[in-house]
Design an enzyme around this catalytic site. Structure first.
Site, PDB file in Angstrom:
ATOM      1  CD  GLU A 333      -2.662  -1.580   2.330  1.00  0.00           C
ATOM      2  OE1 GLU A 333      -2.203  -1.126   3.405  1.00  0.00           O
ATOM      3  OE2 GLU A 333      -3.600  -2.388   2.283  1.00  0.00           O
ATOM      4  CG  ASP A 357      -3.182  -4.671   8.070  1.00  0.00           C
ATOM      5  OD1 ASP A 357      -2.485  -3.726   7.676  1.00  0.00           O
ATOM      6  OD2 ASP A 357      -4.222  -5.028   7.491  1.00  0.00           O
ATOM      7  CG  HIS A 523       0.438  -0.867   7.698  1.00  0.00           C
ATOM      8  ND1 HIS A 523       0.462  -0.081   6.550  1.00  0.00           N
ATOM      9  CD2 HIS A 523      -0.600  -1.731   7.538  1.00  0.00           C
ATOM     10  CE1 HIS A 523      -0.513  -0.466   5.742  1.00  0.00           C
ATOM     11  NE2 HIS A 523      -1.167  -1.454   6.320  1.00  0.00           N
TER      12      HIS A 523
END
Length: 586
Positions: A333, A357, A523
């Site tokens: 991401e 995550d 994260h």
């Protein structure tokens, strides 16, 4: 051949005639002992020993310091350690390079005042705004003793690891492939952070550069054939958990595999360049000199093309169709801040990093309610479920072993059998089409064994700048009957690590819930080993304050100037020192 930064060793000496001659051998032997310690214990990312450069002679006056600096600049010295067993002329002999990490090792002996020089030189550093690390043994040694005490060796190695990390980032690039992913703050790439704090530049390409190169055939065709053959033989496809009427056909999945492999090859080329493209695609062969990259993916890409999960996971791992090799860091991401956290951990350990995550805090009561089972062992106080569909290196599955225990090794220590076991422990599940409409494959594994690990995260805070969070702890190997229920409640097509932080009964580490509640972003990067001490040293070199950690006091090592900002509350002193000195390259 890589031109890695070297460690410069500066033997400082009392310049007075008659005294100098009697100290030459001892001073040079100190330098040689330090160089042998560092080269014998530290390696560059390619597995070769770290190289030390000792000044051509001892340094007694400023002309000799200048000559040493000239050589260090020619030899690409990235950090320096001044060593001395005696009194020297303080500000005449110190390293004055403003951005090079520096330490001074003063010999603890009675014949000559090495400690006096250490204090005088550090005072000069602090007065000039050039922070340096102080290294001084606890026990008095004999002047003839060339062995480095354990406490001194630990500080030398911590300083050297952190300093090498600083030096290896300088002048490299962060490559942003795409832009902001789903409003994630870390994917708003902050140029001033990378430039001012890490000495790096930001490079950017649109994601369509991947599709252009695929369509135009701008990749190494021979490597592609080798890669797709290897993938078909070694990457085990997992269960497709999508509704039957939504699943891609076998023919479409095979095409997705081919596309995903090409994405990995091209992203590697974008980062590192590829001489094999030079004849037909000279510009594309150059690459972006990137030590780190990020891929946006969601959603503009993944809504209609195969996702980046395979590309991210395989590049971040320590092996692929080319055999065992150094990890190629790629952040999911385009979270550049988590990517930088991965980079810190990688440069300090030379091991693959796990992008996660920070998904769920599981309390003892919640586990009991959902599974009917009680927690014990490492997870007895609850745990944090770390899971992400993307750049979790396959090394994190726990199939590499040392003395029967799960570990994560530098690539040159991994055996073929261990790499094979990591691959066999991983399933590549067809992507969850609720997230990834364009298909692709996500890695699924479960971290086995109870490994010492460190959670890391850099966050940007307006008015403060970057701050670093550190949580040392252990992976938790849950019983199958507990894991199966939790995994199915979350996403069994993604890699899972259960993490239990070490608790201190105070602050953010009062309990596991407090760690989760205090974490600054969605994260984290997970690194093998308890490396909090090295991270704190690295952060101080870059002038990044540490806002949260559970590192024992005895392992905290920062420049001596930090004591001038307060000694009772070291966390607050760290913030004040970093603010006073400002970013390393600002």
């Amino acid at each position: 051949m890589n031109n890695y930064p070297k460690i410069g060793i500066r033997p400082a000496i009392d310049a007075r005639a008659g005294v100098r001659e009697s100290l030459e051998a001892q001073t040079l032997n100190m330098a040689k002992s330090v160089a042998a310690l560092l080269s014998g214990n530290l390696k560059y990312p390619d597995g070769t020993p770290v190289e030390c450069i000792i000044s051509d002679g001892t340094i007694g006056r400023v002309a000799e310091a200048a000559a040493c600096e000239d050589r260090f600049l020619r030899e690409n010295v990235g950090l320096s350690i001044t060593v001395s067993p005696c009194w020297c002329y303080g500000t005449e002999t110190i390293d004055m390079n403003p951005t090079r990490p520096k330490a001074i090792y003063g010999f603890n002996g009675t014949e000559r005042p090495g400690a006096v020089y250490l204090a005088a030189a550090l005072a000069g550093h602090n007065q000039k705004g050039l922070p340096a690390f102080s290294i001084y043994g606890q026990d008095v040694r004999d002047s003839s003793d060339t062995e480095i005490p354990r406490d001194v060796a630990d500080k030398l190695l911590t300083f050297a690891k952190a300093g090498l990390a600083v030096a290896q980032m300088k002048g490299r690039s962060y490559l942003s492939i795409g832009g902001v992913s789903m409003g994630i703050a870390g994917s708003v790439v902050d140029d001033s952070f990378f430039c001012d704090y890490l000495g790096m530049r930001n490079e950017s390409v649109d994601m369509c550069e991947l599709s252009r190169r695929i369509e135009k055939g701008i990749y190494d065709k021979e490597e592609y054939k080798r890669a797709i053959t290897w993938v078909r033989a070694n990457c085990i496809e997992g269960e497709d958990r999508n509704p039957a009427d939504k699943q891609y056909s076998r023919e479409e999945k095979d095409a997705h595999w081919e596309y995903c492999v090409k994405m990995a090859l091209i992203t590697k080329d974008l980062m590192q360049g590829n001489d094999k493209l030079k004849d037909d695609f000279a510009e594309e062969s150059l690459g972006h000199n990137a030590i780190l990259a990020g891929f946006q993916g969601q959603r503009q890409w993944t809504d209609y093309l195969p996702n980046g999960d395979f590309m991210e996971a395989i590049l971040c791992s320590s092996f692929d169709w080319n055999g065992r090799r150094a990890p190629i860091l790629l952040a999911t991401e385009n979270d550049s801040l988590n990517g930088a956290s991965m980079l810190f951990g990688y440069l300090l350990t030379n091991t693959a990093q796990i992008f996660c995550d920070v998904r769920t805090y599981w309390s003892v009561d919640s586990v009991k309610r959902v599974t009917g089972k009680a927690l014990s062992g490492r997870g007895q106080n609850g745990f944090i479920h770390l899971i992400n569909s993307g750049a979790a290196a396959l090394d994190g599955c726990g199939e590499q072993k040392e003395n029967g225990e799960s570990v994560i090794k530098p690539f040159w220590q991994i055996t073929d059998d261990e790499a094979d076991r990591c691959l066999k422990a991983t399933r590549w599940c067809p992507a969850n089409l609720g997230y990834f409409r364009g298909g692709g494959f996500s890695s699924a594994f479960r971290t086995k064994g109870e490994m010492p690990m460190t959670m890391v995260r850099i966050n940007l805070v307006k008015g403060v700048g970057p701050v670093l969070q550190i949580a040392e702890g252990y992976s938790v190997d849950l019983p199958d009957d507990i894991h199966d229920i939790i995994d199915k409640r979350t996403d069994p097509t993604w890699p899972t690590t259960y993490f239990a932080p070490n608790l201190t009964s105070k602050g953010a580490f009062t309990d596991v819930y407090s760690v989760m509640a205090s974490w600054g972003a969605n994260h984290c990067s997970l690194s093998y080993g308890h490396i909090g001490g090295e991270l704190i040293a690295l952060a101080s070199m870059l002038r990044i304050p540490v806002c949260m950690h559970n590192v024992p006091d005895k392992k905290i090592f920062r420049p001596s100037a930090w004591a001038a900002f307060g000694t009772e509350d070291r966390e607050s002193a760290d913030f004040r020192a970093c603010k006073a000195y400002g970013a390393l390259y600002e």
